[in-house]
Design a protein around this motif. Structure first.
Motif, PDB file in Angstrom:
ATOM      1  N   GLN A  39       0.817  -1.203   0.000  1.00  0.00           N
ATOM      2  CA  GLN A  39       0.000   0.000   0.000  1.00  0.00           C
ATOM      3  C   GLN A  39       0.863   1.270   0.000  1.00  0.00           C
ATOM      4  O   GLN A  39       0.672   2.172  -0.814  1.00  0.00           O
ATOM      5  CB  GLN A  39      -0.860   0.001   1.260  1.00  0.00           C
ATOM      6  CG  GLN A  39      -2.315   0.190   0.989  1.00  0.00           C
ATOM      7  CD  GLN A  39      -3.129  -0.050   2.259  1.00  0.00           C
ATOM      8  OE1 GLN A  39      -2.585  -0.221   3.357  1.00  0.00           O
ATOM      9  NE2 GLN A  39      -4.424  -0.048   2.106  1.00  0.00           N
ATOM     10  N   ILE A  40       1.831   1.292   0.916  1.00  0.00           N
ATOM     11  CA  ILE A  40       2.696   2.474   1.019  1.00  0.00           C
ATOM     12  C   ILE A  40       3.476   2.662  -0.267  1.00  0.00           C
ATOM     13  O   ILE A  40       3.553   3.758  -0.825  1.00  0.00           O
ATOM     14  CB  ILE A  40       3.651   2.338   2.222  1.00  0.00           C
ATOM     15  CG1 ILE A  40       2.857   2.414   3.524  1.00  0.00           C
ATOM     16  CG2 ILE A  40       4.729   3.417   2.192  1.00  0.00           C
ATOM     17  CD1 ILE A  40       3.673   2.137   4.763  1.00  0.00           C
ATOM     18  N   MET A  41       4.038   1.559  -0.781  1.00  0.00           N
ATOM     19  CA  MET A  41       4.832   1.658  -1.994  1.00  0.00           C
ATOM     20  C   MET A  41       3.967   2.065  -3.189  1.00  0.00           C
ATOM     21  O   MET A  41       4.426   2.756  -4.088  1.00  0.00           O
ATOM     22  CB  MET A  41       5.537   0.327  -2.287  1.00  0.00           C
ATOM     23  CG  MET A  41       6.688   0.015  -1.365  1.00  0.00           C
ATOM     24  SD  MET A  41       7.881   1.369  -1.240  1.00  0.00           S
ATOM     25  CE  MET A  41       8.406   1.507  -2.945  1.00  0.00           C
ATOM     26  N   PHE A  42       2.711   1.629  -3.170  1.00  0.00           N
ATOM     27  CA  PHE A  42       1.819   1.992  -4.276  1.00  0.00           C
ATOM     28  C   PHE A  42       1.581   3.498  -4.277  1.00  0.00           C
ATOM     29  O   PHE A  42       1.675   4.162  -5.306  1.00  0.00           O
ATOM     30  CB  PHE A  42       0.490   1.238  -4.169  1.00  0.00           C
ATOM     31  CG  PHE A  42      -0.447   1.559  -5.299  1.00  0.00           C
ATOM     32  CD1 PHE A  42      -0.163   1.130  -6.588  1.00  0.00           C
ATOM     33  CD2 PHE A  42      -1.592   2.314  -5.072  1.00  0.00           C
ATOM     34  CE1 PHE A  42      -1.016   1.450  -7.640  1.00  0.00           C
ATOM     35  CE2 PHE A  42      -2.444   2.631  -6.125  1.00  0.00           C
ATOM     36  CZ  PHE A  42      -2.157   2.198  -7.405  1.00  0.00           C
ATOM     37  N   THR A  43       1.306   4.038  -3.097  1.00  0.00           N
ATOM     38  CA  THR A  43       1.096   5.486  -2.996  1.00  0.00           C
ATOM     39  C   THR A  43       2.325   6.228  -3.507  1.00  0.00           C
ATOM     40  O   THR A  43       2.212   7.180  -4.293  1.00  0.00           O
ATOM     41  CB  THR A  43       0.853   5.874  -1.522  1.00  0.00           C
ATOM     42  OG1 THR A  43      -0.098   4.954  -0.982  1.00  0.00           O
ATOM     43  CG2 THR A  43       0.333   7.287  -1.407  1.00  0.00           C
ATOM     44  N   PHE A  58       5.521   9.297  -7.548  1.00  0.00           N
ATOM     45  CA  PHE A  58       6.860   9.535  -8.079  1.00  0.00           C
ATOM     46  C   PHE A  58       7.041   9.123  -9.540  1.00  0.00           C
ATOM     47  O   PHE A  58       7.763   9.797 -10.273  1.00  0.00           O
ATOM     48  CB  PHE A  58       7.925   8.856  -7.209  1.00  0.00           C
ATOM     49  CG  PHE A  58       8.281   9.653  -5.991  1.00  0.00           C
ATOM     50  CD1 PHE A  58       8.935  10.878  -6.122  1.00  0.00           C
ATOM     51  CD2 PHE A  58       7.962   9.212  -4.724  1.00  0.00           C
ATOM     52  CE1 PHE A  58       9.260  11.629  -5.012  1.00  0.00           C
ATOM     53  CE2 PHE A  58       8.282   9.961  -3.592  1.00  0.00           C
ATOM     54  CZ  PHE A  58       8.927  11.167  -3.737  1.00  0.00           C
ATOM     55  N   VAL A  59       6.436   8.027  -9.961  1.00  0.00           N
ATOM     56  CA  VAL A  59       6.676   7.587 -11.340  1.00  0.00           C
ATOM     57  C   VAL A  59       6.268   8.669 -12.346  1.00  0.00           C
ATOM     58  O   VAL A  59       7.055   9.020 -13.227  1.00  0.00           O
ATOM     59  CB  VAL A  59       6.025   6.218 -11.619  1.00  0.00           C
ATOM     60  CG1 VAL A  59       6.088   5.875 -13.104  1.00  0.00           C
ATOM     61  CG2 VAL A  59       6.713   5.126 -10.798  1.00  0.00           C
ATOM     62  N   ALA A  75       7.890  12.953 -15.987  1.00  0.00           N
ATOM     63  CA  ALA A  75       7.723  14.332 -16.442  1.00  0.00           C
ATOM     64  C   ALA A  75       9.078  15.013 -16.580  1.00  0.00           C
ATOM     65  O   ALA A  75       9.387  15.595 -17.617  1.00  0.00           O
ATOM     66  CB  ALA A  75       6.827  15.097 -15.476  1.00  0.00           C
ATOM     67  N   TYR A  76       9.941  14.933 -15.541  1.00  0.00           N
ATOM     68  CA  TYR A  76      11.199  15.653 -15.708  1.00  0.00           C
ATOM     69  C   TYR A  76      12.167  14.934 -16.628  1.00  0.00           C
ATOM     70  O   TYR A  76      13.014  15.552 -17.262  1.00  0.00           O
ATOM     71  CB  TYR A  76      11.818  16.132 -14.384  1.00  0.00           C
ATOM     72  CG  TYR A  76      12.290  15.129 -13.369  1.00  0.00           C
ATOM     73  CD1 TYR A  76      11.624  15.001 -12.155  1.00  0.00           C
ATOM     74  CD2 TYR A  76      13.429  14.365 -13.572  1.00  0.00           C
ATOM     75  CE1 TYR A  76      12.060  14.127 -11.177  1.00  0.00           C
ATOM     76  CE2 TYR A  76      13.887  13.493 -12.597  1.00  0.00           C
ATOM     77  CZ  TYR A  76      13.193  13.375 -11.407  1.00  0.00           C
ATOM     78  OH  TYR A  76      13.627  12.507 -10.441  1.00  0.00           O
ATOM     79  N   GLN A  77      11.999  13.621 -16.766  1.00  0.00           N
ATOM     80  CA  GLN A  77      12.851  12.938 -17.734  1.00  0.00           C
ATOM     81  C   GLN A  77      12.469  13.344 -19.165  1.00  0.00           C
ATOM     82  O   GLN A  77      13.345  13.563 -20.000  1.00  0.00           O
ATOM     83  CB  GLN A  77      12.755  11.417 -17.565  1.00  0.00           C
ATOM     84  CG  GLN A  77      13.844  10.686 -18.333  1.00  0.00           C
ATOM     85  CD  GLN A  77      14.005   9.249 -17.905  1.00  0.00           C
ATOM     86  OE1 GLN A  77      13.030   8.567 -17.630  1.00  0.00           O
ATOM     87  NE2 GLN A  77      15.245   8.774 -17.853  1.00  0.00           N
ATOM     88  N   ILE A  78      11.168  13.480 -19.405  1.00  0.00           N
ATOM     89  CA  ILE A  78      10.732  13.909 -20.740  1.00  0.00           C
ATOM     90  C   ILE A  78      11.217  15.338 -21.009  1.00  0.00           C
ATOM     91  O   ILE A  78      11.669  15.655 -22.112  1.00  0.00           O
ATOM     92  CB  ILE A  78       9.190  13.803 -20.866  1.00  0.00           C
ATOM     93  CG1 ILE A  78       8.792  12.319 -20.934  1.00  0.00           C
ATOM     94  CG2 ILE A  78       8.682  14.539 -22.108  1.00  0.00           C
ATOM     95  CD1 ILE A  78       7.326  12.037 -20.806  1.00  0.00           C
ATOM     96  N   LEU A 105      13.499   5.875  -6.556  1.00  0.00           N
ATOM     97  CA  LEU A 105      12.385   6.626  -7.154  1.00  0.00           C
ATOM     98  C   LEU A 105      12.397   8.103  -6.778  1.00  0.00           C
ATOM     99  O   LEU A 105      12.182   8.980  -7.593  1.00  0.00           O
ATOM    100  CB  LEU A 105      11.063   6.027  -6.667  1.00  0.00           C
ATOM    101  CG  LEU A 105      10.353   5.059  -7.576  1.00  0.00           C
ATOM    102  CD1 LEU A 105       9.089   4.563  -6.904  1.00  0.00           C
ATOM    103  CD2 LEU A 105      10.014   5.714  -8.910  1.00  0.00           C
ATOM    104  N   GLY A 106      12.650   8.361  -5.515  1.00  0.00           N
ATOM    105  CA  GLY A 106      12.515   9.721  -5.024  1.00  0.00           C
ATOM    106  C   GLY A 106      13.741  10.583  -5.256  1.00  0.00           C
ATOM    107  O   GLY A 106      13.632  11.792  -5.452  1.00  0.00           O
ATOM    108  N   PHE A 107      14.933   9.958  -5.232  1.00  0.00           N
ATOM    109  CA  PHE A 107      16.134  10.792  -5.196  1.00  0.00           C
ATOM    110  C   PHE A 107      17.180  10.461  -6.252  1.00  0.00           C
ATOM    111  O   PHE A 107      17.746  11.350  -6.861  1.00  0.00           O
ATOM    112  CB  PHE A 107      16.756  10.738  -3.794  1.00  0.00           C
ATOM    113  CG  PHE A 107      15.815  11.276  -2.766  1.00  0.00           C
ATOM    114  CD1 PHE A 107      15.732  12.644  -2.537  1.00  0.00           C
ATOM    115  CD2 PHE A 107      14.967  10.434  -2.063  1.00  0.00           C
ATOM    116  CE1 PHE A 107      14.838  13.160  -1.629  1.00  0.00           C
ATOM    117  CE2 PHE A 107      14.067  10.942  -1.149  1.00  0.00           C
ATOM    118  CZ  PHE A 107      14.009  12.305  -0.926  1.00  0.00           C
ATOM    119  N   PHE A 108      17.452   9.170  -6.447  1.00  0.00           N
ATOM    120  CA  PHE A 108      18.543   8.853  -7.349  1.00  0.00           C
ATOM    121  C   PHE A 108      18.212   9.252  -8.785  1.00  0.00           C
ATOM    122  O   PHE A 108      19.084   9.676  -9.542  1.00  0.00           O
ATOM    123  CB  PHE A 108      18.934   7.382  -7.255  1.00  0.00           C
ATOM    124  CG  PHE A 108      20.270   7.125  -7.870  1.00  0.00           C
ATOM    125  CD1 PHE A 108      21.370   7.851  -7.464  1.00  0.00           C
ATOM    126  CD2 PHE A 108      20.430   6.208  -8.879  1.00  0.00           C
ATOM    127  CE1 PHE A 108      22.603   7.658  -8.056  1.00  0.00           C
ATOM    128  CE2 PHE A 108      21.658   6.001  -9.469  1.00  0.00           C
ATOM    129  CZ  PHE A 108      22.741   6.727  -9.059  1.00  0.00           C
TER     130      PHE A 108
END
Lengths: 342, 434
Positions: free
Chosen positions: A303-307, A312-313, A318-321, B100-103
């Motif tokens: 659950q936590i990782m899903f949130t 984040f994904v 977005a910033y990678q694009i 995910l958050g930092f690297f």
């Protein structure tokens, strides 16, 4: 869908995005000795992926980390079973990563040749072995009830495994050649475009053989025949592969590259959609197989990782694009003169 | 050798090597961001040259840090699969958050920083470096939180034959993690400060690029001075905390065998692991260990003899690694303090510049000793009190691990030699003449 199933597909997505992003810079690395005719062309090839390769590789770190977080049993069994293959991949990625930074630091032909070779080998080995590894997962791996692997590196190099390796390798080569066509001009551009078009029929043949071989060596199609809607996935993937050729002949390289990315993502999903809920099937006894349900983390962790993943994904994408668009232009001679260029 | 010993050696080689490069990334990214900000705000070209010169050294170092970090993330699966199965529910998520958050932020934006000089505005370019430094620190936060959980597990429940997450906030805010994090970050700033001071000293001794390297030296001196002293205070707190969180490690640090009130620290002690005592003890200072651990000279400090022999860490290594680290820590405070008084007359003190040049490797050694204390001092546990290292290893062929261990030593040996050669070469060459 339950949380485990959602995570299963999110997990596949992370690997797929890794292959679609790092795939083209691995492809360019493997093409270096064949397309870069002189030092300037080689430098254009290095610099065409210079600002991007490191960020692309973080998808691998993320895929690894998420495997650990969401499916710890899968992480433990997958990487200890595939020990030799994974270590070869990691060593390859090490010599490849430093090649970017080291190559231009000493002005000597021998030195440059050394790092050109490291980039080449360091790109070829992961491209091929990732394909070998994933094809073997589709087919089943000899693991016992404790998740202990009964085989060697050579067990993985069976015909279907090698076919999978060839498929990934060709996918990445075409993906890389198109990227190089986008990022270069003149002779190098023409050569890159020709290479992409020339490799495409080979890729098509290998892809078709892989689709057929999967019927005879894996249980992948069981899910498809049970839910015929799923054939849409194969259809989209095949259309994307045909699109690569179409857009290449239209000289529409960005669209060709996107088609190629969709093909890679589709190819990764193709196997796992067929395997679901299996993640790491045992070829010794189906009861020993790891599934999205017996290999997953606790509900709270999922659950936590899903949130976190949902937040984040998209942010990362977005910033990678943004960064991709910042470096969308062709590598110019002027840029090669900059102090910071590779 | 068996799989266990080979895997331990391999992990030690991989982490110790990786950590030769991480601290400089953490500290130098901040310094470079600071230099670039000075440039943007003042327009002074010397700061731009400083940004580019130190930035170049930063990048060589960063690349080796990245590629060697990659293997670490996968080694828990390849070599420590039983650990991963048992602890993955908690440990894995911390690694995933880090990536995910930092690297991502760090790696993607660093590409922009290297190649984006002409693509984005000066201000944006400086902000990118601050974000890189921020992300590097964020990565360190989560990796150290993961390591701290192995040192002092919290927020878990044993269920379904494994450790499962019970309280995420407890894991994320583990007090042990906060101590480790500050300790490690301060150490990183000391390494970076000594790195910049050492290279600056090299050029100042030769009286070349004087303005450039005087500015660099002073900037680093402030960083080094502040954090050398902060590290002593923090190190004391970190050590005192062990009295509660890892009593066997605390006892091993000072080679303290018999539980006693008014526990002493010896000027010199030679531990005898096999017989559970000290072979030689010279110069006891009564009550000092009690004082440091509990801030009370008569407090009782548990000795190693109170723990079963199979729950004690290797005392000899832990004790001497600790002593050497602490000694170096005080040395850093001393020489940076001297530097503070010499800051306006650096050129007139060639002996001091020479001292600082030759001191460059010392913080690296101190940091590796610190990890030796942290990791060897935690043995025989992989997760303190919860799982033994010997139960954590994968069921794989020893020959496989032997081959990769040799591979690691060979590849990392070459990589380290080339990496440091290039860093030194570029450092000696100095900033671009134009």
């Amino acid at each position: 869908m339950d949380l485990q199933a959602i995570w299963y597909f999110l997990w596949v997505l992370l690997w797929a995005v890794y292959f679609a992003t790092d795939g083209f810079d691995l492809g360019i690395g493997a093409l270096l000795p064949f397309l870069g005719k002189n030092d300037e062309e080689k430098r254009i090839m290095f610099n065409s992926i210079g600002p991007l390769w490191d960020g692309n590789e973080v998808w691998l770190i993320t895929a690894g980390g998420v495997t650990f977080a969401a499916f710890p049993l899968m992480y433990a069994v997958m990487f200890s079973s595939l020990y030799s293959a994974l270590m070869l991949i990691l060593f390859a990625l090490i010599i490849r990563g430093v090649a970017f930074e080291f190559r231009g630091k000493i002005d000597s032909p021998g030195w440059k040749k050394l790092w050109d070779f490291c980039l080449f080998i360091g790109s070829l080995v992961p491209s091929f072995l990732f394909g070998v590894a994933f094809a073997n997962i589709f087919q089943g791996i000899p693991i016992d009830d404790k998740g202990v692997y009964h085989g060697t590196l050579f067990t993985l190099l069976n015909p279907y495994g090698i076919l999978g390796g060839a498929l990934f390798f060709l996918l990445f080569l075409v993906h890389g050649a198109i990227w190089l066509a986008i990022k270069s001009d003149g002779d190098l551009h023409d050569r890159a475009a020709r290479t992409a078009s020339g490799l495409w029929p080979v890729l098509l043949v290998v892809a078709v053989v892989f689709l057929i071989a999967s019927k005879f060596t894996t249980p992948i199609y069981d899910n498809y025949t049970a839910h015929p809607m799923l054939f849409l996935l194969i259809l989209i993937t095949v259309l994307a592969l045909l699109g690569v050729k179409l857009f290449l002949s239209l000289k529409n390289y960005w669209t060709a590259w996107l088609s190629s990315a969709v093909t890679i993502i589709g190819a990764t999903f193709f196997g796992f959609v067929g395997l679901f809920p299996n993640m790491f099937p045992s070829s010794l006894n189906p009861a020993f197989s790891l599934t999205a349900y017996n290999a997953s983390s606790s509900h709270l962790t999922l659950q936590i990782m899903f949130t976190l993943a949902v937040i984040f994904v998209p942010v990362v994408l977005a910033y990678q694009i943004w960064v991709y668009s910042l470096f969308r232009h062709k590598v110019s001679k002027e840029e090669l003169g900059y102090d910071e260029a590779y | 050798m068996d799989v266990l010993m080979l895997s331990r050696l391999q992990f030690a080689v991989a982490t110790f090597f990786h950590f030769l490069f991480v601290p400089l990334t953490l500290g130098l990214s901040l310094l470079v961001a600071f230099m670039e900000t000075k440039y943007v705000r003042s327009g002074d070209e010397t700061y731009l040259k400083m940004t580019k010169f130190w930035g170049k050294l930063f990048l060589i170092n960063f690349t080796i840090g990245v590629v060697t970090g990659l293997t670490l993330e996968f080694q828990f699966g390849t070599n420590w699969s039983n650990y991963s199965m048992f602890m993955g529910d908690i440990f894995g998520s911390l690694l995933a958050i880090e990536a995910l958050g930092f690297f991502f932020l760090e790696s993607i934006l660093l590409g922009v920083w290297i190649f984006g000089w002409k693509k984005i505005s000066k201000t944006a370019h400086a902000i990118v470096m601050w974000l890189v430094a921020f992300a590097a620190t964020g990565s360190a936060v989560w990796i150290l939180t993961a390591n701290a959980w192995m040192q002092h597990p919290v927020g878990y429940v044993i269920r379904n034959g494994r450790a499962e997450l019970a309280n995420f906030a407890q894991v994320a805010l583990n007090p042990f993690a906060i101590l480790m994090l500050t300790h490690t970050l301060f150490a990183a700033y000391i390494i970076s400060a000594f790195f910049v001071m050492g290279i600056s000293a090299y050029h100042l001794i030769r009286k070349q690029h004087v303005d450039f390297f005087t500015r660099s030296f002073r900037m680093a001196l402030v960083l080094g001075l502040v954090f050398s002293f902060a590290e002593i205070v923090e190190g004391h707190m970190h050590g005192a905390d062990l009295a509660h969180s890892q009593p066997t490690k605390l006892a091993a640090l000072e080679s303290h065998w018999q539980t006693s009130k008014n526990a002493p620290i010896y000027l010199f002690a030679l531990p005898d692991d096999a017989n559970g005592k000290n072979r030689i003890e010279i110069g006891p200072i009564p009550g000092l260990l009690s004082l440091l651990a509990y801030h009370n000279m008569s407090a009782e400090v548990k000795g190693l003899a109170d723990f079963p022999a199979d729950e004690r860490p290797p005392v000899l290594i832990t004790h001497f690694a600790f002593r050497a680290m602490v000694g170096l820590g005080f040395y850093f405070a001393l020489v940076t303090l001297i530097g503070w008084f010499k800051r306006n007359s650096l050129l007139e003190s060639p002996w001091y510049l020479k001292l600082m040049l030759y001191s460059t490797p010392l913080p690296y050694i101190a940091t590796e000793l610190g990890w030796t204390v942290a990791e060897v001092g935690r043995q025989p546990w992989i997760v303190y009190g919860l799982m033994r290292t010997k139960d954590a290893v994968s069921s794989i062929a020893a020959s496989q691990v032997a081959v990769t261990l040799v591979g690691f030593i060979f590849v990392y040996g070459l990589l380290g030699a080339i990496g440091f050669y290039l860093i030194i070469k570029k450092a000696i060459k100095g900033p671009a003449a134009d």
